[in-house]
Write an enzyme that holds these catalytic residues in place. Sequence first.
Site, short mmCIF file in Angstrom:
data_model
loop_
_atom_site.label_atom_id
_atom_site.label_comp_id
_atom_site.label_asym_id
_atom_site.label_seq_id
_atom_site.Cartn_x
_atom_site.Cartn_y
_atom_site.Cartn_z
N ASN A 9 1.65 1.10 -8.54
CA ASN A 9 3.10 0.95 -8.67
C ASN A 9 3.32 -0.32 -9.50
OD1 ASN A 9 5.82 0.56 -8.46
ND2 ASN A 9 5.87 0.34 -6.23
N LYS A 11 5.95 -1.44 -10.60
CA LYS A 11 7.27 -2.05 -10.34
C LYS A 11 7.93 -2.41 -11.67
CE LYS A 11 5.67 -3.32 -5.78
NZ LYS A 11 5.73 -4.24 -4.64
N HIS A 94 10.90 3.40 -1.49
CA HIS A 94 10.15 2.14 -1.42
C HIS A 94 11.00 1.09 -0.71
CE1 HIS A 94 8.06 -1.50 -2.61
NE2 HIS A 94 7.02 -0.75 -2.90
N GLU A 96 11.57 -1.85 -1.38
CA GLU A 96 12.42 -2.63 -2.30
C GLU A 96 13.69 -1.86 -2.66
OE1 GLU A 96 9.27 -3.44 -5.10
OE2 GLU A 96 8.29 -4.69 -3.59
N GLU A 166 3.68 1.15 4.14
CA GLU A 166 3.71 -0.16 3.48
C GLU A 166 4.46 -1.14 4.38
OE1 GLU A 166 3.10 0.20 -1.05
OE2 GLU A 166 5.23 0.38 -0.67
N GLY A 172 3.28 -7.92 -1.49
CA GLY A 172 3.40 -9.05 -2.42
C GLY A 172 3.15 -10.40 -1.78
N SER A 211 -0.50 -5.63 -0.49
CA SER A 211 -1.55 -6.60 -0.81
C SER A 211 -2.96 -6.01 -0.81
CB SER A 211 -1.47 -7.82 0.13
OG SER A 211 -0.25 -8.52 -0.10
P1 13P Z 1 1.55 -5.33 -3.54
O1 13P Z 1 0.26 -4.59 -3.73
O2 13P Z 1 1.89 -6.22 -4.69
O3 13P Z 1 1.58 -6.02 -2.21
O4 13P Z 1 2.71 -4.23 -3.51
C1 13P Z 1 2.59 -3.14 -2.67
C2 13P Z 1 3.66 -2.17 -2.98
O5 13P Z 1 4.83 -2.42 -2.72
C3 13P Z 1 3.27 -0.92 -3.64
O6 13P Z 1 4.32 -0.01 -3.67
#
Ligand code: 13P
Length: 251
Positions: A9, A11, A94, A96, A166, A172, A211
């Site tokens: 992803n 992002k 997601h 976010e 997640e 992150g 992560s």
């Molecule tokens: P990270 O791997 O940066 O923690 O992000 C995970 C994520 O949100 C994947 O959709």
Amino acid sequence: MARKLIAANWKMNGSLGNNAALAQRIVDGAASLACEVLLCVPYPYLGQVGGLLAGSRVALGAQDLSEHDAGAYTGEVSAAMLKDVGCSHVVVGHSERRKYHGESDALVLAKVHRAQAAALVPIVCVGESREQREAGDTERVVLGQIEAVFGGLDDAAARRLVLAYEPVWAIGTGLAATPEMAQAVHASIRGALVARLGDEAGAVAILYGGSVNADNAAALFAMPDIDGALVGGASLDAEAFISICVAGSGR
Ligand code: 13P
């Protein structure tokens, strides 16, 4: 055993120049691996990255879609458009999106319906916040998010999606769930799938995200109910992402 799915992803990251180099290195690195590899890239780059992935074993996905079919929805992107430019998968719900765009369980379900109607596989994200975990609410929150989607799907549709656990506190932060913590939640999710789908519960892959990196991937993938990963930050580094894919290939 089914192959693991390793999904990137990206992002809101990327540029024409960087994408070309990153995608090419991933195509080359994934060529001989025994896992499924998927790149979920920003909308403007779907055409570019799709072109680079053509003829490779790396699939293309998007990070979101509209809950509407077509028409006067300025700024939105439909499931049919994603299919048209070569996507096989789309991330839905997601954390976010839930947090910054107020996406509700009902909206997530509407998007799952749109994705499936266009023959896209939705990757439905669920996960608890730090406060919810500390309050002992993890299972209730996660299974509630899943039930909100499954409650609106018939059995055939419930088999045609991917789930991604997640934990919000792990995204992150560099603080991944331990393999045991992740497995405990994945086992609960599998239990819910068995209750719904019986013998076919194994048809639904449950990814872990939060992560994931080159160092922790193999231990996560050794857990019986972790079927792959949804990778954010580490997916922007070709070497790290390929290492995760290698771990997902059992090597
Ligand atoms: P990270 O791997 O940066 O923690 O992000 C995970 C994520 O949100 C994947 O959709």
